[in-house]
Design a protein around this motif. Structure first.
Motif, PDB file in Angstrom:
ATOM      1  N   SER A 126      -4.648   3.868   6.565  1.00  0.00           N
ATOM      2  CA  SER A 126      -4.552   3.377   5.060  1.00  0.00           C
ATOM      3  C   SER A 126      -4.533   1.884   4.973  1.00  0.00           C
ATOM      4  O   SER A 126      -4.013   1.240   5.795  1.00  0.00           O
ATOM      5  CB  SER A 126      -3.089   3.993   4.541  1.00  0.00           C
ATOM      6  OG  SER A 126      -1.914   3.166   4.770  1.00  0.00           O
ATOM      7  N   GLU A 127      -5.474   1.629   3.802  1.00  0.00           N
ATOM      8  CA  GLU A 127      -5.457   0.097   3.691  1.00  0.00           C
ATOM      9  C   GLU A 127      -4.205  -0.600   2.836  1.00  0.00           C
ATOM     10  O   GLU A 127      -3.702   0.192   1.864  1.00  0.00           O
ATOM     11  CB  GLU A 127      -6.687  -0.091   2.760  1.00  0.00           C
ATOM     12  CG  GLU A 127      -7.863   0.044   3.733  1.00  0.00           C
ATOM     13  CD  GLU A 127      -8.268  -0.734   4.843  1.00  0.00           C
ATOM     14  OE1 GLU A 127      -7.956  -1.980   4.683  1.00  0.00           O
ATOM     15  OE2 GLU A 127      -8.470  -0.276   5.938  1.00  0.00           O
TER      16      GLU A 127
ATOM     17  N   SER B 162       5.714  10.609  -0.075  1.00  0.00           N
ATOM     18  CA  SER B 162       4.858   9.463  -0.370  1.00  0.00           C
ATOM     19  C   SER B 162       5.574   8.298  -0.799  1.00  0.00           C
ATOM     20  O   SER B 162       6.965   8.274  -1.358  1.00  0.00           O
ATOM     21  CB  SER B 162       3.906   9.718  -1.587  1.00  0.00           C
ATOM     22  OG  SER B 162       3.080   8.467  -1.800  1.00  0.00           O
TER      23      SER B 162
ATOM     24  N   SER C 154      -5.477  -2.871   7.765  1.00  0.00           N
ATOM     25  CA  SER C 154      -5.582  -1.361   7.982  1.00  0.00           C
ATOM     26  C   SER C 154      -4.459  -0.762   9.014  1.00  0.00           C
ATOM     27  O   SER C 154      -4.494  -1.220   9.978  1.00  0.00           O
ATOM     28  CB  SER C 154      -6.820  -1.204   8.714  1.00  0.00           C
ATOM     29  OG  SER C 154      -7.156   0.395   8.906  1.00  0.00           O
TER      30      SER C 154
ATOM     31  N   GLY D 197       0.709  -1.256   0.166  1.00  0.00           N
ATOM     32  CA  GLY D 197       0.082   0.030   0.031  1.00  0.00           C
ATOM     33  C   GLY D 197       0.731   1.138  -0.023  1.00  0.00           C
ATOM     34  O   GLY D 197       2.035   1.049   0.380  1.00  0.00           O
TER      35      GLY D 197
ATOM     36  N   ARG E 286       1.689   4.885   1.424  1.00  0.00           N
ATOM     37  CA  ARG E 286       1.773   5.575   2.761  1.00  0.00           C
ATOM     38  C   ARG E 286       2.611   7.246   2.772  1.00  0.00           C
ATOM     39  O   ARG E 286       3.255   7.311   1.735  1.00  0.00           O
ATOM     40  CB  ARG E 286       2.483   5.088   3.865  1.00  0.00           C
ATOM     41  CG  ARG E 286       2.023   3.767   4.315  1.00  0.00           C
ATOM     42  CD  ARG E 286       0.560   3.892   5.114  1.00  0.00           C
ATOM     43  NE  ARG E 286       0.878   4.910   6.287  1.00  0.00           N
ATOM     44  CZ  ARG E 286      -0.036   4.717   7.438  1.00  0.00           C
ATOM     45  NH1 ARG E 286      -1.108   4.138   7.291  1.00  0.00           N
ATOM     46  NH2 ARG E 286       0.130   5.530   8.318  1.00  0.00           N
TER      47      ARG E 286
END
Length: 133
Positions: A127-128, A22, A107, A4, A6
């Protein structure tokens, strides 16, 4: 493997101003690992303990790490707590929850890195992370 994006807050060393960066995070986790009791030094196997590694793309501080042998990384119910020793000498902690019965979504609530080349780095908020095959 979970993956994912972040957003991390990195302190500004020269400017004193923090910056948002990011990054793509990929974690490979394995449930069941040997653990060492820090008081007695006794080694025992635990189904709750986790082992694994992490890859981070997009940060100048670190790029990879492995589950720390100095701190317990575990799953308790659906709650996941991880500690990684990173390649720049920092320690990265992650806390989150498995959000479905099949354990395909994690999560992630918090990433916090201390030490290493960037000092204290944090990533707060949910965030997933999705399991990849």
């Amino acid at each position: 493997m979970f993956a994912g994006n972040r957003s991390f807050t990195i302190p500004g060393v020269k400017t004193g101003l923090s910056q948002q960066v990011s990054a793509m995070v990929r974690m490979t986790l394995q449930q069941g690992a040997s653990t060492t009791n820090p008081l007695t030094g006794e080694v025992a196997y635990s189904n709750a303990a986790l082992s694994g590694s992490i890859q981070v793309e997009g940060l100048r501080c670190f790029t990879s790490g492995a589950i720390s042998t100095k701190s317990l990384s575990e799953i308790d119910g659906n709650r996941v707590t991880l500690t990684f020793d990173m390649d720049d000498g920092s320690t990265l902690q992650m806390m989150g929850s498995l959000t479905d019965m099949a354990a395909t979504h994690l999560s992630a609530d918090l990433f916090l890195a201390n030490g290493g080349t960037c000092g204290t780095i944090r990533s707060l908020g949910i965030s997933e992370m999705t399991q990849l095959n």
